[in-house]
Design a protein around this motif. Structure first.
Motif, short mmCIF file in Angstrom:
data_model
loop_
_atom_site.label_atom_id
_atom_site.label_comp_id
_atom_site.label_asym_id
_atom_site.label_seq_id
_atom_site.Cartn_x
_atom_site.Cartn_y
_atom_site.Cartn_z
N ALA A 80 38.22 45.04 47.52
CA ALA A 80 39.07 46.17 47.14
C ALA A 80 39.18 46.29 45.63
O ALA A 80 39.26 47.41 45.09
N GLU A 81 39.18 45.16 44.95
CA GLU A 81 39.27 45.21 43.49
C GLU A 81 37.95 45.69 42.86
O GLU A 81 37.97 46.43 41.88
N ILE A 82 36.84 45.26 43.41
CA ILE A 82 35.54 45.75 42.91
C ILE A 82 35.49 47.28 43.04
O ILE A 82 35.05 47.98 42.13
N LEU A 83 35.98 47.79 44.17
CA LEU A 83 35.96 49.23 44.38
C LEU A 83 36.96 49.95 43.47
O LEU A 83 36.71 51.07 43.01
N PHE A 84 38.07 49.30 43.18
CA PHE A 84 39.05 49.84 42.23
C PHE A 84 38.38 49.99 40.86
O PHE A 84 38.53 51.02 40.19
N TYR A 85 37.62 48.98 40.50
CA TYR A 85 36.92 48.99 39.20
C TYR A 85 35.82 50.06 39.18
O TYR A 85 35.75 50.87 38.24
#
Lengths: 246, 246
Positions: A80-85
């Motif tokens: 989810a954080e990779i996609l946020f980035y």
């Protein structure tokens, strides 16, 4: 980040897994990336490269688990954080705080769903093989198919219906990473639980329409038809065991 | 957000649960908040208020599940996202992108750990009572105590040891929400699995020192001693069932 340097995606070879949510975003964004899982040297070399990166003792921000993304000097883990980035960098997320938070909240809810999907075939945890937890898997899958699939699909149906900008996307009037990830979950569930999904699909027309819409996007369709897209299989998150498909 | 309007935290009454991670951040920040779970009308009224907010059909950004935080017009759900939001507002997260991402990544890894902790007593899912899945819980808990506790503790130990700014905090040289959440997980595990934790503690001295350091912070110590802090109990995430404590 040096703009000439492509992203590097680290994930297990041979399965779609959580890495696939990142791949869909990278493909939709149309950016260059090196997929370590698809090393030209084969899966063994790919796994070695992954393990070497995971166990690099000089890394001051180590990932707990794959997938992780190398972007210049940054190492970013947690799907989810990779996609946020990536979302904020490639027009796959709103630019304002309220929009980004809403999009990320949906992404985190999808991540919770993915954990439950994995647990349908591994309710006792990852240290036992599926064959060692078949009867427990049957109990958990029955409830998953009867209660959790409609619970989550109903939630995302509601989000689409209530979207003041219309029912084409989860967040406002443009595609975000959450739409790509919801597509992947529906695609995976149709593979793993075809009977259960057939039973539920008609009740959630907006979710199913979104799934079809993402599937037909130019870059996504090209990716899905390419050999970069691995098929689903029984080593990944979405596994088709007919005995679990209620 | 209107600065005169306090935050409203929505969570189930009677348990610490995931709401507790948010409470610790609000208490450390020293900000005013209304804790819906502790409605002066009692737990039944509190549960009604929670359900009414959850089921409010006019909400265009509905939460999937508690906890959620009302901040002015914003409704924010998902524990890790609420902490991401509060962290940046109250000096409990780095201000730059790389620092915020690293802090949030650790928070998401703690969230994964919390799911596994819940599953020690509910491996077949939340629809069965614990009494209906005791033997499955024993199998899952055995592996959790032997493998997953040291795996996660070893990870956070590594993060502390490798922190270029020293081993006092997870991220750089200041307290973040991730430190507060790691404290809560250790505190909860010591309640739920006292034997297993006693066995492991000495191997992870930096994690245990961080736990003690957070416990002794002025505002946290005052909160823990107050009646705002509910005791752990067997309805929450961290449950002490002696038969599961390997």
């Amino acid at each position: 980040m040096n703009r000439d340097e492509p992203y590097e995606l680290y994930y297990w070879p041979g399965i779609q897994g959580r890495g696939e949510f990142v791949r869909l975003a990278l493909e939709e964004a149309g950016v260059e990336y090196i997929d370590i899982a698809k090393d030209p040297g084969g899966e063994e070399v790919a796994a070695q490269k992954l393990m070497r990166a995971m166990n690099d003792a000089s890394l001051v921000t180590p990932p707990f688990a794959p997938p992780f993304l190398k972007s210049g000097d940054l190492w970013i883990a947690q799907t989810a954080e990779i996609l946020f980035y990536l979302g904020s960098r490639h027009g796959l997320a709103p630019a304002d705080e309220a929009g980004r938070l809403w999009d990320h909240q949906l992404q985190l809810t999808i991540a919770d769903w993915v954990v439950e999907i994995h647990d349908t075939h591994h309710p006792l945890g990852g240290a036992f093989y599926y064959d060692e937890q078949k009867s427990e898997s049957r109990k958990r899958s029955k409830l998953f198919c009867e209660q959790r699939i409609p619970k989550y699909m109903g939630y995302f149906e509601n989000v689409l219906v209530r979207n003041p900008a219309g029912n084409r996307y989860l967040v406002r009037n443009a595609l975000t990473c959450a739409d790509l990830s919801l597509f992947q979950v529906i695609e995976g569930l149709q593979y793993a639980f075809p009977k259960a999904m057939k039973k539920h699909a008609d009740n959630f027309p907006n979710v199913m329409a979104l799934h079809g819409r993402v599937r037909n996007r130019e870059r996504i369709a090209a990716y899905l038809a390419s050999d970069r897209r691995l098929p689903f299989n029984e080593d990944g998150i979405f596994r088709h065991y007919p005995e679990l498909d209620g």
